[in-house]
Design an enzyme around this catalytic site. Structure first.
Site, mmCIF file in Angstrom:
data_model
loop_
_atom_site.group_PDB
_atom_site.id
_atom_site.type_symbol
_atom_site.label_atom_id
_atom_site.label_comp_id
_atom_site.label_asym_id
_atom_site.label_seq_id
_atom_site.Cartn_x
_atom_site.Cartn_y
_atom_site.Cartn_z
ATOM 1 C CG ASP A 457 -4.357 -38.205 16.638
ATOM 2 O OD1 ASP A 457 -5.529 -38.561 16.484
ATOM 3 O OD2 ASP A 457 -3.682 -38.490 17.652
ATOM 4 C CD GLU A 460 -10.950 -35.055 16.587
ATOM 5 O OE1 GLU A 460 -10.012 -34.527 17.200
ATOM 6 O OE2 GLU A 460 -10.821 -36.081 15.912
ATOM 7 C CG ASP A 578 -7.435 -43.109 20.420
ATOM 8 O OD1 ASP A 578 -6.798 -43.340 19.369
ATOM 9 O OD2 ASP A 578 -7.194 -42.124 21.144
#
Ligand SMILES: *[C@@H]1O[C@H](CO)[C@@H](O)[C@H](O)[C@H]1NC(C)=O
Ligand SMILES: *[C@@H]1O[C@H](CO)[C@@H](O)[C@H](O)[C@H]1NC(C)=O
Ligand SMILES: *[C@@H]1O[C@H](CO)[C@@H](O)[C@H](O)[C@H]1NC(C)=O
Ligand SMILES: *[C@@H]1O[C@H](CO)[C@@H](O)[C@H](O)[C@H]1NC(C)=O
Ligand SMILES: *[C@@H]1O[C@H](CO)[C@@H](O)[C@H](O)[C@H]1NC(C)=O
Length: 930
Positions: A457, A460, A578
């Site tokens: 997760d 980025e 999400d």
């Protein structure tokens, strides 16, 4: 799980802006200001004759709006295997950043050698054609320089970077090629009617096709995917283009810098803030061939362990090991199989990677829980974030510190970001020692908890602060609100990396590119900047994680990752991030799924019932029905909303039991599709235009999907809806759950309205398919031990069969395949002793149906004792009077059901590892034996 609160906050703001129509138009770039274009000054053939190398010079230097023009460029155009044409343009004098070879190995252009003699340059306007036996042709115009890619078979121009206005036809034009240090622009003419796909990752309410007038920004961003039309976690500069007649081609731009891609009425424009132009054109012409050619370049999809196809349960906010136990118990009570439990950051000690919360997730409790899962053939997957908490008492941090593998800021100090655990350093996964670091951490933690896969997760990479100047006030030990920035930042004096001359349209509001991530002037060990590598950061972490898991477990790794790039699919599966618990999100999930498959990431799913916002019963029923057919099938929700396990509503439980029974029975079919993806890139979930590209009505269909070629899923995606009107490719389709419902579709009769009450999803199987199946079980491991069956869907008419003529002899009327392997092996491949492949075919003629199995490398299946017990035939005409198994009558039991014209031949007991022939007659109608 993402930066929930932060993303929620930002997301709301930006979602509102998007809703209120902030236009995507770009500041500071109007036609003819940024560049005058280039002219060809020399061109030579490459040795071997497969291309050219050319030098270009800027025609006239233009005002420095976005920086100085690079004066001299080098262009290499070459035909490559795999029906691929590469066009590479860079600075002729100095090296520029390109996507690192260690992530995406490929043939570099440095090695190209030209012949000594230059080609003659004709008058400047003369066209140059580069002859070759390739299906594509590279053509160029010398001044202003432009190139075109033409499909030779029909002379269709697929790409043309010359501005139409230069042809003197009064057409509005676009800039000729612009090449500056921090701004590159190139456009191509496009027919208005062509159908474009790709350019991810974003959530697309417009549907499957790219929409004229839209700008697609490619910048890896931690923001909830429930936000529409903005740059999300991954970046894929790849476009598929389908033209009149259904011929498809692909275009990939191998560039990881931030970019805006404008899709105009009759043009596409790439505006890139660094790197080089490195275009690859894939000739197709079938959509599946485009994906094949594209994944040959970027890497075939990762092999997946079998269990990944089971049903997964996850939630951010499971408070303790006891809660995990309760969830598993309650699923068991309602008899829904859960393949794996997932653990979000809840298990961590103060959100530190590779640690356990000593109170709620103590090892003395978690370890037995995981051991117990394993004893029941179930799995446990844990989350990892890249940020490593700065803490001299934290051994992971200390080891990274010793190896010195953290990103540095512009003055060579460690860059400090703030993520869940507070102040963190960010590993540099391009650093030569970072693999050692990551593998050690994974190995150490694996000794504590033997997890079965890792979930990446925040890669980025996310940062609750962002920018070059933030510092963590020493007096703050713990942030009052962990998911809001509590560093002090003054981003007023920025350098050209954090504030480049061109601002890509991040989040549709030109949000600064350093926002919510590390500073753009952060450096990797070799001086490369985050400015260039930002979009491949997630890739670099995914690759390191894949390698670490491979080393530590010695088995086929499973990595689920959020931020992806071209080629990441070779190492990781993906979830769409999400999303929200809304009907819109359910609808968009299908387009996201399809897009991911086209990008080379076929193992993909969206969080079932929605991650963000409170879900509701009806939505959850419908989502479960679709989610059971997602390649990757997981229920996951946010800590800020109520729980949404399937057992919480009786209706959801009922529907889940039904659809997952079918999913588990179809596991061999799904797994064989995954093997196909590994071999050719072919996605599991495909759009209808892959099957019928010649029918433009399929080009925009994004509310249905095919699994392979044989199963069509036509779900309800709206509240209160109890009917659907799906498209069917020409042919006969049986309702998978109730085969007496038969759809006869023709090219002129494609849409069929069907009932879809709340407890029903429409799933159809194509006549002509043979699906390998097994029985459902508590886990995929147990399901794998059950007897196999084949569902043979025959075209219902059988004149030639009845007349006992030989006309259709040897023309197969149904085909299917089966791949089984030992999934501890690193790759899915047909290999002696560890995998078996079977091709099934059904023929008709001489008054009999003949079903054959042709086995390749049968030893594995024989060793495992896999047997085929049952053949179910849809579209049978009558009960046969004789069934022969390998030429012998006898053992098999036969049952014909005239209500749905199905024939069941059972008690076959045929080894999967041995070729066989089963035949039955269809010349006489005999008494029914129901
Ligand atoms: C590309 O476009 C230019 C300008 O419109 C035109 O002159 C040229 O013929 C085109 N190239 C091809 C291959 O069609
Ligand atoms: C490190 O651990 C020791 C012993 O538990 C403790 O005394 C010390 O305060 C810790 N230091 C930090 C920076 O947390
Ligand atoms: C880099 O980090 C150090 C230490 O946090 C800080 O003092 C320095 O100002 C930073 N450099 C830049 C250019 O922000
Ligand atoms: C479909 O309709 C068109 C025109 O209406 C006709 O020419 C064609 O033969 C039809 N095709 C089929 C398969 O019925
Ligand atoms: C079985 O498959 C192999 C490999 O594809 C092929 O060469 C062979 O002809 C097939 N045999 C039959 C009987 O179809």
């Amino acid at each position: 799980m993402g930066a929930s609160t932060v993303a929620l906050f930002c997301g709301l703001v930006f979602a509102l802006l998007v809703l209120h129509g902030v236009d995507g138009s770009v500041t500071g770039v109007s036609t003819r200001v940024v560049g005058s274009g280039y002219k060809l000054v020399s061109i030579q053939d490459l040795k071997g004759g497969d291309g050219v190398v050319a030098y270009l010079e800027v025609i006239k230097e233009t005002p420095e709006t976005l920086g100085k023009d690079i004066k001299r460029l080098k262009l290499v155009a070459r035909y490559q295997s795999g029906e691929r044409l590469q066009v590479h343009v860079t600075d002729a004098e100095s090296e520029r950043y390109e996507v690192p070879q260690m992530l995406l190995p490929r043939e570099g252009v440095e090695s190209v050698e030209s012949t000594a003699s230059s080609r003659k340059l004709g008058p400047v306007e003369k066209k140059g054609v580069l002859a070759s036996s390739h299906p594509l042709e590279f053509r160029y115009i010398a001044e202003p320089f432009g190139f075109a890619v033409v499909r030779k078979s029909n002379e269709e121009v697929l790409f043309n970077t010359s501005s139409p206005s230069d042809a003197g036809n009064g057409k509005p034009g676009f800039n000729n090629m612009v090449f500056k240090d921090q701004y590159l622009e190139i456009s191509s003419q496009l027919p208005y009617k062509s159908a474009l796909y790709g350019l991810g990752e974003s959530t697309r309410p417009d549907g499957l096709r790219l929409a004229h007038g839209r700008q697609y920004t490619l910048w890896a961003t931690d923001i909830g995917s429930w936000n529409i039309d903005i740059d999300l976690y991954g970046t894929y500069p790849f476009v598929m283009d389908v033209r009149d007649g259904g011929l498809a081609h692909g275009v990939a731009l191998m560039n990881s810098n931030g970019m805006d891609v404008d899709y105009g009425d009759d043009s596409i424009t790439f505006k890139v803030i660094g790197g080089v132009f490195d275009f690859y054109f894939f000739a197709g012409p079938k959509p599946l061939e485009v994906v094949d050619q594209y994944t040959q370049l970027v890497g075939r999809p990762a092999s997946m362990p079998y269990w990944v196809l089971g049903f997964h349960q996850s939630r951010y906010g499971y408070k303790s090991v006891e809660e995990l136990e309760t969830v598993m118990r309650r699923y068991k009570e309602v008899k829904i199989p859960v393949e794996s439990m997932w653990s979000d950051i809840d298990h961590m000690d103060h959100y530190k990677d590779f640690t356990l919360d000593p109170v709620n997730y103590p090892v003395e409790k978690l370890r037995p829980f995981v051991d117990n899962l394993h004893a029941n053939n179930q799995k446990f997957i844990m989350i990892l974030d890249p940020g490593i908490k700065i803490d001299s008492n934290y051994s992971t941090y200390v080891r990274g510190d010793k190896l010195d593998i953290y990103m540095r800021n512009a003055t060579k100090h460690r860059y400090v970001a703030q993520v869940w655990p507070g102040a963190t350093n960010i590993p540099d996964f391009l650093h030569p020692k970072s693999q050692e670091f990551w593998s050690t951490e994974v190995a150490e933690f694996y000794k504590v908890i033997p997890f079965d896969g890792l979930w990446l997760d925040m890669n980025e990479p996310a940062n609750f602060c962002g920018g070059p100047t933030c510092y963590y006030p020493p007096e703050i030990e713990v942030c009052p609100q962990i998911d809001e920035c509590c560093m002090i930042c003054d981003n007023t004096n920025l350098d050209r990396w954090d504030d480049p001359p061109y601002h890509i349209n991040s989040l549709g509001v030109h949000r600064p590119i350093y926002a919510h991530t590390m500073a753009m002037n952060c450096e990797h060990y070799n001086g490369i900047r985050a400015y260039d590598t930002h979009n491949v950061y997630g890739f670099s972490e995914g690759l390191a994680t894949y390698k670490a898991l491979k080393e530590v477990t010695g088995k086929r790794p499973f990595v689920l990752a959020r931020s992806m790039f071209l080629g990441s699919g070779s190492y990781a599966a993906h979830w769409t991030g999400d999303n929200g618990a809304t009907w819109g999100d359910l609808q968009y999930s299908i387009v996201s799924l399809i897009n991911s498959g086209m990008f080379g990431v076929p193992m993909v799913g969206a969080d079932i019932c929605g991650f963000n916002f409170l879900t509701n019963e009806e939505l959850c029923i419908r989502w479960t029905q679709v989610g059971a057919f997602y390649p990757f099938s997981r229920d996951h929700s946010d800590i800020h909303v109520g729980p949404q396990e399937f057992y919480l509503w009786e209706t959801v439980t009922e529907t889940a039991k039904f659809v997952y029974t079918w999913r588990y029975r179809l596991l061999p079919f799904f797994y064989t599709l995954m093997y196909g993806a590994r071999m050719t890139g072919a996605p599991l979930a495909r759009p209808l235009f892959f099957a019928v590209p010649e029918d433009p009505r399929t080009w925009g269909i994004g509310d249905q999907f095919l699994l392979g070629t044989d199963i069509l899923v036509s779900p309800v995606l709206q509240a209160g809806q109890v009917a659907v009107n799906p498209y069917f490719p020409a042919g006969v389709w049986y309702n998978l759950f109730d085969p007496k419902e038969v759809i006869h579709a023709t090219a002129n009769n494609s849409f069929h309205s069907l009932e879809a009450p709340l407890d029903k999803i429409n799933v159809h199987v194509r006549a002509g398919a043979i699906l390998p199946m097994q029985e459902t079980a508590w886990s995929t491991a147990e399901a794998r031990k059950t007897p196999f069956s084949l569902l043979v869907a025959l075209p219902p008419e059988s004149d030639s069969c009845m007349s006992a003529s030989a006309i259709c002899d040897q023309v197969d009327i149904a085909t299917g395949e089966l791949f089984v392997d030992d999934d501890d092996q690193l790759q899915m491949e047909i290999k002696d002793g560890t995998a078996t492949y079977v091709k099934y075919q059904a023929f008709r003629g001489h008054g009999r149906y003949i079903l054959t199995a042709n086995v390749t490398e049968g030893a594995y299946a024989l060793k495992k004792g896999f047997v085929l017990q049952t053949v179910s035939v849809l579209g049978a005409q009558a009960s046969p009077s004789s069934v022969l198994v390998n030429g012998v009558a006898g053992a098999a039991k036969v049952n014909f059901n005239n209500r749905d014209s199905s024939l069941t031949i059972t008690n076959l007991n045929l080894p999967i590892g041995k070729s066989f022939e089963v035949s039955w007659d269809c010349t006489t109608k005999v008494a029914l034996t129901i």
